[in-house]
Design an enzyme around this catalytic site. Structure first.
Site, PDB file in Angstrom:
ATOM      1  N   ASN A 110       0.849  -1.193   0.000  1.00 10.20           N
ATOM      2  CA  ASN A 110       0.000   0.000   0.000  1.00 10.20           C
ATOM      3  C   ASN A 110       0.881   1.237   0.000  1.00 10.20           C
ATOM      4  OD1 ASN A 110      -2.473   1.571   0.357  1.00 10.20           O
ATOM      5  ND2 ASN A 110      -1.731   1.961   2.425  1.00 10.20           N
ATOM      6  N   HIS A 112       0.939   5.001   1.174  1.00 11.78           N
ATOM      7  CA  HIS A 112       0.237   5.855   2.126  1.00 11.78           C
ATOM      8  C   HIS A 112       0.941   7.204   2.215  1.00 11.78           C
ATOM      9  CE1 HIS A 112      -2.239   6.959   5.530  1.00 11.78           C
ATOM     10  NE2 HIS A 112      -1.152   7.340   6.172  1.00 11.78           N
ATOM     11  N   SER A 139       4.938   6.660   2.259  1.00  8.53           N
ATOM     12  CA  SER A 139       5.510   5.366   2.623  1.00  8.53           C
ATOM     13  C   SER A 139       4.843   4.266   1.815  1.00  8.53           C
ATOM     14  CB  SER A 139       5.292   5.072   4.112  1.00  8.53           C
ATOM     15  OG  SER A 139       5.757   6.115   4.930  1.00  8.53           O
ATOM     16  N   ASP A 148      -2.805   0.881   8.057  1.00  3.48           N
ATOM     17  CA  ASP A 148      -1.567   1.612   7.774  1.00  3.48           C
ATOM     18  C   ASP A 148      -0.465   1.235   8.758  1.00  3.48           C
ATOM     19  OD1 ASP A 148      -2.872   2.968   5.688  1.00  3.48           O
ATOM     20  OD2 ASP A 148      -3.557   4.548   7.029  1.00  3.48           O
TER      21      ASP A 148
END
Length: 223
Positions: A110, A112, A139, A148
């Protein structure tokens, strides 16, 4: 050359990071094949980007499901239909539930927009500015059951300027995010990074701090 990594991308918005992956692949800088793009938003611009590149797309609107569990079940099946080696969440604005995560643990990353572990969740640009932070960034982390909170692979940061507002900061960070996602996916295609027991390992060694984006577009340990 190693086989291309079959890649599925999930998005909810403009798809600019998807476009960065498409462009890098077409230029021969990424050894992936993006076989499927999934969005939970029917009019997401990223779907048009995928269509223009000849990539199969699917729309799975979360609002049309009776509950989160039903949506997660359908999403997991839809992702699995393309049998991906890698799943990239590129602006996918839904929490990933255990039904989705379980089959793809260690294969799902992911992007973020914060320097994790700071500012999980939303409105990260505003929160960083209001906190008086000198820098902000993005990140890329492996996805786990914690929002997250998965182990961070790589980061990029830029200074917060005196007259920045969330929109200006986001616009300045976006090109760096594009470079970060391409560099990190490239690292993964080279089989240099993996997730073990919710830690990141690079070349077989446990990563103690995130890899940093360099001026030449590569990611490496901060010196």
């Amino acid at each position: 050359m190693a086989a291309r990594l079959n890649t599925c991308v999930l998005l909810s918005g403009s798809g600019s990071n998807l476009q960065a992956l498409i462009d890098a692949t077409l230029a021969g800088r990424l050894n992936i094949e993006i076989s499927h793009v999934i969005s939970n938003v029917a009019n997401a611009k990223g779907l048009a980007r995928a269509g223009n590149a000849g990539i199969a797309t699917s729309i799975l609107e979360h609002g049309k499901f009776a509950n989160r569990e039903d949506f997660d079940r359908a999403l997991a099946l839809l992702i699995a239909s393309s049998q991906p080696d890698l799943v990239v969440l590129a602006g996918f604005m839904r929490i990933i539930g255990p039904q989705v995560l379980r089959p793809f643990t260690g294969k799902m990353i992911n992007l973020h927009p914060s320097l994790l572990p700071k500012y999980r969740g939303t409105e990260t640009y505003r929160r960083a500015i209001e906190a008086g932070d000198p820098v902000h960034g993005s990140s890329i982390h492996f996805v786990t059951g914690e929002l997250d909170g998965g182990p961070v692979i790589s980061q990029v940061s830029i200074p917060i300027l005196e007259h920045d507002d969330p929109g200006r900061l986001a616009a300045r960070l976006a090109p760096m995010e594009h470079r970060l996602v391409v560099a990190t996916v490239d690292f993964i295609t080279r089989h240099r990074v993996e997730c073990r027991r919710e830690s990141v390992y690079v070349d077989g060694e446990k990563l103690e701090s995130p890899l940093q984006l360099q001026d030449d577009g590569r990611i490496e340990l901060e010196k």
